[in-house]
Design an enzyme around this catalytic site. Structure first.
Site, PDB file in Angstrom:
ATOM      1  N   SER A  97      34.474  40.928  43.730  1.00  0.00           N
ATOM      2  CA  SER A  97      35.870  40.472  43.690  1.00  0.00           C
ATOM      3  C   SER A  97      36.719  41.591  43.107  1.00  0.00           C
ATOM      4  CB  SER A  97      35.977  39.240  42.777  1.00  0.00           C
ATOM      5  OG  SER A  97      37.324  38.954  42.468  1.00  0.00           O
ATOM      6  N   TYR A 133      34.370  33.720  35.304  1.00  0.00           N
ATOM      7  CA  TYR A 133      34.336  34.317  36.647  1.00  0.00           C
ATOM      8  C   TYR A 133      34.466  35.842  36.563  1.00  0.00           C
ATOM      9  CZ  TYR A 133      35.519  34.958  41.594  1.00  0.00           C
ATOM     10  OH  TYR A 133      35.530  35.356  42.918  1.00  0.00           O
TER      11      TYR A 133
HETATM   12  C1  BGC Z   1      38.954  34.546  43.545  1.00  0.00           C
HETATM   13  C2  BGC Z   1      40.190  33.914  44.157  1.00  0.00           C
HETATM   14  C3  BGC Z   1      41.407  34.753  43.839  1.00  0.00           C
HETATM   15  C4  BGC Z   1      41.192  36.220  44.169  1.00  0.00           C
HETATM   16  C5  BGC Z   1      42.347  37.103  43.732  1.00  0.00           C
HETATM   17  C6  BGC Z   1      38.869  35.967  44.032  1.00  0.00           C
HETATM   18  O1  BGC Z   1      37.698  36.579  43.586  1.00  0.00           O
HETATM   19  O2  BGC Z   1      37.803  33.791  43.908  1.00  0.00           O
HETATM   20  O3  BGC Z   1      40.348  32.602  43.649  1.00  0.00           O
HETATM   21  O4  BGC Z   1      42.514  34.284  44.600  1.00  0.00           O
HETATM   22  O5  BGC Z   1      40.011  36.665  43.560  1.00  0.00           O
HETATM   23  O6  BGC Z   1      42.790  36.829  42.434  1.00  0.00           O
END
Ligand code: BGC
Length: 267
Positions: free
Chosen positions: A152, A165
């Protein structure tokens, strides 16, 4: 249609929705035989497999497993061995969010995210490496095997209200790079795709109303949300010999989210 992945076998975890589903369709479209892993929702997974089989003519299997459970991951790789005779491409996609203000975050919310997003990627990558080493080089690719982590933008962008996360994705970054370093001499290529905001169920509140979408665009210099297919295309490239000299890379597919958009007019 070009089929750069013809003759190759791919496992995509968490492929019954969102980004995983689009990656499964893209890899099958590029000629790979595909296993769709899902944790729950057998009917949805079967329907996706059917749709992809019809549109690509590639073989598609489904397999239920929770990637955070070692025994289930091992059983999934045994099935891959039995049905496909091995594996060439792992896409470590399964992931989830359990958002909370930091001072209110429960240990369960913390553990669930770390177990799926980080431990799950470890377990699947380890089994994939074992499988690549055992089966040896195949004429279908210049590499012994390929692993793609779905990370991410939050492997580098801090994220208030989502510390579990962000911590899991920060962990994925050095998990990926360390595995890449360890196995590059054996010609296993290991990379990450780091999506920004992509239109999937995981972040529905961020795009489903016009107000939310306008607020989201402030974070995206390219001024559109990403579509799951944007990630599918990147995955085909990373899985194919077109990227044969790429390993240990975090590839950001994010419309420029990482470019500090607040500084476009400030500073
Ligand atoms: C998340 C999303 C988020 C994006 C940008 C991703 O890794 O799961 O929920 O919109 O990152 O912030």
């Amino acid at each position: 249609m070009q089929r750069p992945l013809a003759g190759q076998r791919a496992l995509i975890t968490g492929a019954s929705s969102g980004i995983g589903k689009a990656i499964a369709a893209a890899l099958a479209g590029a000629g790979a035989t595909v296993m769709i892993n899902y944790r729950s929702g057998k009917e949805t997974a079967e329907a996706i497999a059917h749709e992809i089989r019809e549109s690509t003519k590639s073989a598609v299997l489904t397999h239920q497993a929770d990637v955070s459970q070692e025994a289930e991951v091992i059983a999934m790789f045994e099935r891959l061995q039995a049905e496909f005779g091995g594996l060439d491409i792992l896409v470590n996609n399964a992931g989830l969010q359990r958002d909370a203000a930091f001072h209110e975050m429960t240990l369960e919310q913390w553990n669930t995210v770390i177990e799926v997003n980080l431990t799950g990627q470890f377990l699947c990558a380890r089994e994939a490496v074992r499988c690549f080493l055992k089966q040896g080089m195949r004429p279908v690719s210049k590499a012994l095997g390929k692993i793609i982590f779905i990370s991410s933008v939050h492997e580098v962008i801090p994220w208030a209200g989502h510390v579990n996360y962000a911590a899991s994705k920060g962990g994925v970054m050095l998990l990926m790079k360390s595995v890449a370093q360890e196995y590059a001499p054996l010609r296993i290529r290991v990379n990450s795709i780091c999506p920004g905001a992509i239109r999937t169920p995981i972040n529905r509140p961020a795009w489903e109303t016009p107000e939310a979408y306008q607020a989201l665009l402030k974070l995206i210099p390219y001024k559109r949300i990403g579509e799951p297919e944007d990630i599918g295309k990147a995955a085909v490239w990373l899985a194919s010999d077109d990227s044969d000299y790429v390993t240990g890379a975090s590839i950001f597919v994010d419309g420029g989210m990482l470019l500090y958009p607040g500084f476009e007019s400030g500073g």
